[in-house]
Design a protein around this motif. Structure first.
Motif, PDB file in Angstrom:
ATOM      1  N   THR A  50       1.140   4.313  -3.002  1.00 34.42           N
ATOM      2  CA  THR A  50       0.796   5.463  -2.917  1.00 34.42           C
ATOM      3  C   THR A  50       2.055   6.210  -3.459  1.00 34.42           C
ATOM      4  N   GLN A  93       1.642   6.216  -7.465  1.00 30.86           N
ATOM      5  CA  GLN A  93       0.516   6.940  -7.711  1.00 30.86           C
ATOM      6  C   GLN A  93       0.942   8.501  -7.694  1.00 30.86           C
ATOM      7  N   GLU A  94       1.734   8.843  -6.881  1.00 33.76           N
ATOM      8  CA  GLU A  94       2.266  10.406  -6.704  1.00 33.76           C
ATOM      9  C   GLU A  94       2.806  10.665  -8.034  1.00 33.76           C
ATOM     10  N   SER A 117       0.726  -1.201  -0.058  1.00 34.01           N
ATOM     11  CA  SER A 117       0.006   0.081   0.051  1.00 34.01           C
ATOM     12  C   SER A 117       0.985   1.236  -0.014  1.00 34.01           C
ATOM     13  N   THR A 118       1.965   1.275   0.795  1.00 28.54           N
ATOM     14  CA  THR A 118       2.856   2.471   0.616  1.00 28.54           C
ATOM     15  C   THR A 118       3.720   2.595  -0.561  1.00 28.54           C
TER      16      THR A 118
END
Length: 392
Positions: free
Chosen positions: A42, A45-46, A38-39
């Protein structure tokens, strides 16, 4: 802007892993970084939202669903870069891949003070940004290398030698206000180290890159990332005391510093004291190439003095390579002298596989390092992005 390029698992680190080919999917990043999926998602996606990464196609399956492939966006996004010397301002544009381009160099004396330098720097970078915009490129930010100590967190210059008026000057924020773009500010030897490592030694993880020009500095790459130390002064070899300098006063306020005998400024002064015309490192190189004995002797001795300091560094840090950059690295007697001292004084284990050589990227290395450091930063906030778009 904080130096997030050094933080494991940051968006900057993710971009570096994909750009270097170490990771081609989110699953690869999870394995490389040791972070939760999940990290990693993220962070990815940034970078996708910022236009720095794309995710498409399918890679080879390792037993499950075939992963989508991550790629660096090679076209469209650039950073502006400026490599400042004590007597010049060099600017260029840097993309996510390839060498700097649209390079320009302007003669300017930084000792004239920060405000005149800011005016010239902002003017030239604004013109450079306008040319990139006209070519359809998006300017994401600015990287600046400064020839003196830098507080990278605060974006300030800290007590530079021979540069009155610069102490605590907030160059990063003032330049960002003028340009409407995020600015990364670092020491010139650090951005040189980043540029050399990326362009010439991408597989090496531990390097010391020396910048020997009018002054002396060095940048340290540890674990594949720039190492600045607790307060940002890692790699500052110029003010290490050496026997050859004896009691010579240094501009830092101390005595016997390496810079007082081995810098280009010190060598030029010594030559003028012998009645030999030498005002710059270019003059020194010309004299050495022409076989002038005093110039050759002084340059060779400078190499020995630099080597003596680096011998301690090599034994302590155990790098894979010592790379000599800056204008004086073009003098073979200096490079040979450094190499000889290191082999003489270092532990055999430390030099057994050690590369000791001159830099290969020339004056573009600093631009490359500053530009890529700026590109690896996260995208600016919406307000700053809109200001940048309006000005470029």
């Amino acid at each position: 802007m904080p130096p997030s390029d050094e933080l494991p698992g940051s968006a900057a680190h993710v971009l570096e892993l994909v750009a270097s080919g170490s990771a081609t999917s989110r699953a690869d990043l999870v394995r490389e970084l040791g972070l939760a999926a999940s990290t990693v998602s993220t962070r990815v996606q940034e970078l996708v939202d910022a236009g720095l990464l794309t995710e498409s196609g399918e890679g080879a399956s390792r037993g499950g669903r075939r992963p989508r492939l991550l790629r660096v966006v090679a076209q469209g996004a650039v950073a502006l870069a400026a490599d400042l010397g004590s007597h010049h301002i060099r600017t260029g544009a840097v993309g996510l891949t390839g060498a700097p381009f649209d390079i320009d160099e302007y003669t300017f004396d930084l000792t004239a003070g920060p405000e005149p330098a800011l005016d010239v720097l902002a003017e030239r970078l604004t013109a450079l940004a306008e040319r990139q915009h006209a070519a359809g490129r998006t300017v994401r930010g600015v990287g600046v290398g400064f020839p003196g100590p830098v507080d990278t967190d605060g974006g300030r210059i800290i007590a530079p030698s021979r540069m009155p008026g610069w102490h605590l000057y907030e160059l990063r924020d003032r330049l960002a206000d003028r340009l409407g773009l995020p600015v990364l500010l670092d020491n010139d030897a650090n951005v040189l180290a980043l540029g050399e490592q990326r362009a010439a030694h991408p597989t090496l993880r531990h390097l010391v890159v020396v910048k020997a020009g009018r002054g002396i500095g060095s940048g340290v790459i540890s674990g594949g990332r720039l190492y600045r130390g607790a307060g940002g002064s890692a790699g500052d070899i110029s003010h290490v005391r050496v026997d050859a300098a004896a009691e010579r006063p240094c501009s830092c306020g101390n005595i016997g510093c390496l810079e007082t005998v081995a810098s280009g400024a010190a060598i030029a002064a010594a030559l003028r004291g012998r009645g030999i015309a030498a005002d710059s490192t270019t003059d020194i190189l010309r004299l050495v190439e022409n076989g002038e004995p005093h110039a050759t002797t002084l340059v060779r001795q400078a190499g020995r003095d630099i080597g003596a300091v680096l011998a301690v560094v090599v034994n302590f840090f155990n790098p894979e390579a010592v790379i000599l950059g800056g204008a004086l690295s073009g003098a073979e007697p200096l490079v040979a002298a450094v190499r000889g001292v290191l082999y003489e004084r270092c532990l055999p284990m430390a030099t057994r596989e050690l590369t000791i050589d001159a830099a290969t990227c020339g004056p573009d290395a600093g631009l490359l390092g500053a530009g890529h450091a700026a590109l690896r930063e996260p995208a600016p906030a919406d307000g700053l992005r809109s200001r940048a778009a309006g000005r470029t």
